[in-house]
Design an enzyme around this catalytic site. Structure first.
Site, PDB file in Angstrom:
ATOM      1  N   LYS A  13       3.652   3.843   7.306  1.00  0.00           N
ATOM      2  CA  LYS A  13       2.544   4.666   7.974  1.00  0.00           C
ATOM      3  C   LYS A  13       2.621   4.280   9.716  1.00  0.00           C
ATOM      4  CE  LYS A  13      -0.775   2.337   5.770  1.00  0.00           C
ATOM      5  NZ  LYS A  13       0.014   1.355   4.803  1.00  0.00           N
ATOM      6  N   ARG A  89      -9.413   2.147   3.487  1.00  0.00           N
ATOM      7  CA  ARG A  89      -8.683   1.252   2.320  1.00  0.00           C
ATOM      8  C   ARG A  89      -9.347   0.997   1.272  1.00  0.00           C
ATOM      9  NH1 ARG A  89      -4.735  -1.245   6.161  1.00  0.00           N
ATOM     10  NH2 ARG A  89      -3.225  -2.696   5.105  1.00  0.00           N
ATOM     11  N   ARG A 128      10.452  -6.533   8.765  1.00  0.00           N
ATOM     12  CA  ARG A 128       9.776  -5.937   9.807  1.00  0.00           C
ATOM     13  C   ARG A 128       9.633  -6.911  11.076  1.00  0.00           C
ATOM     14  NH1 ARG A 128       4.321  -3.038   8.609  1.00  0.00           N
ATOM     15  NH2 ARG A 128       3.562  -5.059   7.898  1.00  0.00           N
ATOM     16  N   ARG A 161       5.087 -10.554  11.836  1.00  0.00           N
ATOM     17  CA  ARG A 161       3.807 -10.748  11.523  1.00  0.00           C
ATOM     18  C   ARG A 161       3.400 -12.242  10.574  1.00  0.00           C
ATOM     19  NH1 ARG A 161       1.118  -4.927  10.200  1.00  0.00           N
ATOM     20  NH2 ARG A 161       0.262  -6.218   8.655  1.00  0.00           N
ATOM     21  N   ARG A 172      -1.040  -8.863  -0.749  1.00  0.00           N
ATOM     22  CA  ARG A 172      -1.503  -7.643  -0.239  1.00  0.00           C
ATOM     23  C   ARG A 172      -1.221  -6.358  -0.890  1.00  0.00           C
ATOM     24  NH1 ARG A 172       1.843  -8.176   5.106  1.00  0.00           N
ATOM     25  NH2 ARG A 172       1.171  -6.156   5.362  1.00  0.00           N
TER      26      ARG A 172
HETATM   27  P1  AMP Z   1      -1.871  -3.510   8.143  1.00  0.00           P
HETATM   28  O1  AMP Z   1      -1.596  -3.807   9.773  1.00  0.00           O
HETATM   29  O2  AMP Z   1      -2.540  -2.143   8.259  1.00  0.00           O
HETATM   30  O3  AMP Z   1      -0.987  -3.883   7.237  1.00  0.00           O
HETATM   31  O4  AMP Z   1      -3.281  -4.442   8.258  1.00  0.00           O
HETATM   32  C1  AMP Z   1      -3.090  -5.768   8.135  1.00  0.00           C
HETATM   33  C2  AMP Z   1      -4.350  -6.463   7.758  1.00  0.00           C
HETATM   34  O5  AMP Z   1      -5.545  -6.383   8.377  1.00  0.00           O
HETATM   35  C3  AMP Z   1      -4.828  -6.276   6.211  1.00  0.00           C
HETATM   36  O6  AMP Z   1      -3.841  -6.988   5.296  1.00  0.00           O
HETATM   37  C4  AMP Z   1      -6.231  -6.497   6.212  1.00  0.00           C
HETATM   38  O7  AMP Z   1      -6.435  -7.939   5.968  1.00  0.00           O
HETATM   39  C5  AMP Z   1      -6.868  -5.961   7.473  1.00  0.00           C
HETATM   40  N1  AMP Z   1      -6.914  -4.603   7.356  1.00  0.00           N
HETATM   41  C6  AMP Z   1      -6.369  -3.490   8.148  1.00  0.00           C
HETATM   42  N2  AMP Z   1      -7.110  -2.402   7.894  1.00  0.00           N
HETATM   43  C7  AMP Z   1      -8.093  -2.783   7.093  1.00  0.00           C
HETATM   44  C8  AMP Z   1      -9.072  -1.797   6.400  1.00  0.00           C
HETATM   45  N3  AMP Z   1      -9.248  -0.468   6.661  1.00  0.00           N
HETATM   46  N4  AMP Z   1     -10.120  -2.664   5.670  1.00  0.00           N
HETATM   47  C9  AMP Z   1      -9.873  -4.147   5.530  1.00  0.00           C
HETATM   48  N5  AMP Z   1      -9.116  -4.739   6.033  1.00  0.00           N
HETATM   49  C10 AMP Z   1      -8.039  -4.125   6.698  1.00  0.00           C
END
Ligand code: AMP
Length: 218
Positions: A13, A89, A128, A161, A172
């Protein structure tokens, strides 16, 4: 144009949004990036939500929705549109997004479901690397930087990360399957779901999205 990017962690994404946001002229809103910025800045919200991110769980809906609401309110008047990455999400967030947009006279055009297989996303997440300064994305083998550990775009250090380790990735993935996957049906029921194969390279996914946009199938 308002597009929601849906897909498992590692579906690509962020890579797709990075590759196409300027061409489309839309705001790229990544809740993951917003959340990491709060944590890095040591803000009150950052301290409150750090543990959720580190454990691979989800930050509470109301916190994330408030972030999105603020961003949309601040930018809706420029009519550029949005690419939402990593939001919604949960089903509650999907309903909240519709409400936040409607309050600003806007609506989602379509959700792009980037369908990827488990082996592919695991390989992508473990390899990554991210630029500490500009957030550009790389991969040790799929998309390596020209100089190891250094960002091609701004020359800053690349890092892994903290949530891209195998144990947190597995958490996740299960959170995704239980809480995020049902959103596919939310958009299907609205007649707004477009599905692309995200096992292919980033450029193929980009082309698939352009084809959808040109076909005006939304
Ligand atoms: P991402 O960078 O999208 O993989 O997000 C990293 C982490 O941020 C996720 O594993 C969640 O802990 C938190 N996170 C990101 N977006 C959301 C969301 N829309 N709702 C809740 N937690 C989020």
């Amino acid at each position: 144009m308002i597009i929601v990017l849906l897909g498992a962690p590692g579906a690509g994404k962020g890579t797709l949004a990075g590759a196409i946001k300027d061409e489309l002229g839309v705001h790229h809103i990544s809740t993951g990036d917003l959340i990491r910025a709060e944590i890095k800045g040591g803000t009150a919200i950052g301290l409150e939500i750090k543990s959720y991110v580190e454990s691979g769980g989800l930050v509470p809906d109301e916190v994330v929705t408030r972030m999105i609401e603020g961003k949309v309110k601040a930018t809706a008047a420029d009519n550029k549109g949005y690419m939402f990455d990593g939001f919604p999400r949960t089903s509650a967030q999907a309903s909240d997004l519709d409400k936040v947009l409607a309050a600003n006279g806007l609506a989602v055009n379509f959700a792009l479901y980037m369908e990827a297989s488990v082996n592919v996303v695991l390989q992508r997440l473990t390899g990554r690397r991210v630029c500490r300064k500009c957030g550009a994305l790389f991969h040790l083998t799929n998309m390596p930087s020209k100089k190891e550990g250094v960002c091609d775009s701004c020359g800053s250090e690349l890092y892994q990360r903290t949530d891209d380790n195998t144990e947190t990735i597995m958490k996740r993935m299960s959170v995704y399957n239980e809480q995020t996957k049902p959103i596919i049906d939310f958009y299907k029921a609205q007649g707004k779901l477009k599905t692309v194969n995200a096992d292919t390279g980033a450029d193929d996914v980009r082309k698939a999205l352009i084809a959808i946009l040109n076909g005006k199938k939304y």
